[in-house]
Motif scaffolding. Sequence first.
Motif, mmCIF file in Angstrom:
data_model
loop_
_atom_site.group_PDB
_atom_site.id
_atom_site.type_symbol
_atom_site.label_atom_id
_atom_site.label_comp_id
_atom_site.label_asym_id
_atom_site.label_seq_id
_atom_site.Cartn_x
_atom_site.Cartn_y
_atom_site.Cartn_z
ATOM 1 N N GLU A 1 -3.761 3.097 -0.112
ATOM 2 C CA GLU A 1 -4.270 2.512 -1.353
ATOM 3 C C GLU A 1 -3.384 1.345 -1.791
ATOM 4 O OE1 GLU A 1 -6.024 6.712 -3.187
ATOM 5 O OE2 GLU A 1 -4.105 5.892 -3.884
ATOM 6 N N LYS B 1 0.845 -1.207 0.000
ATOM 7 C CA LYS B 1 0.000 0.000 0.000
ATOM 8 C C LYS B 1 0.872 1.246 0.000
ATOM 9 C CE LYS B 1 -3.659 -2.324 2.598
ATOM 10 N NZ LYS B 1 -4.492 -2.328 3.832
ATOM 11 N N ASN B 2 0.308 2.349 -0.525
ATOM 12 C CA ASN B 2 1.022 3.620 -0.503
ATOM 13 C C ASN B 2 0.770 4.329 0.829
ATOM 14 O OD1 ASN B 2 -1.549 4.689 -0.700
ATOM 15 N ND2 ASN B 2 -1.313 5.353 -2.842
ATOM 16 N N ASP C 1 -1.200 6.617 1.522
ATOM 17 C CA ASP C 1 -2.615 6.927 1.727
ATOM 18 C C ASP C 1 -3.449 5.671 1.987
ATOM 19 O OD1 ASP C 1 -2.142 9.654 1.305
ATOM 20 O OD2 ASP C 1 -2.369 9.447 -0.874
#
Length: 224
Positions: A165, A160-161, A163
């Motif tokens: 996501e 995931k990043n 944020d």
Amino acid sequence: MNSEVSQTSSHVDSLRWSEKPKAAEKDDTLKQEDFFKLLTQQLSYQDPSKPADNDQMIAQMTSFTMAEGISNLNTKFESLSASMTSNSALQASTLVGKKALLESDSLELGTSGTARGSIIATEPVDKLVVNIYDESNQLVRSIDMSKQDAGAIRFEWDGKNDDGEVMPQGEYEIKAEANINGKFSTLPTATFKNIDSVNVNGANGIIINTKAGAVRLTDVAEIA
């Protein structure tokens, strides 16, 4: 008609009996029997008034025995080498599909949704951050690993990043930036690569093939 059959049969018999057996291939290898024949000939031609010294005779017999022993040993070594190569190929085939920990600055995000690696620190680190970049060199995630001891430092990315996501599967670049005694530096990294195939390459041993290239099995830090 009977005369024709008789003539044909006689012709076939003549061809059959005219065939000569193939000569056996000549073996030029000297065996122990040949050495003893040579020794016997040497004894028969020696001067009776000056017979061969016993020590010399024993030395020659010992040389003959050693020569045969070395020849047999070479044959056994060839057989052992072939057997070891076969065993190595069998063992190497079990590595396909597994992952090898190799020194690399790229990270593979696969179907599992996570990616793991290791950072090599030769001395204690005051602060360590693992930065992950996409193919456009855009920073997608920073993993703060705070203070670490010297050695191999494991890290894991959940895919995931920053944020939260989920990022697509593929290759990502990683950089391990450390603060050591007030100085910032980039530490070497190692990541797990999927083993696509293996080769048994004689003196070079087992070679594993990954997307990052081909490396010797002896250069792999870990198999997972």
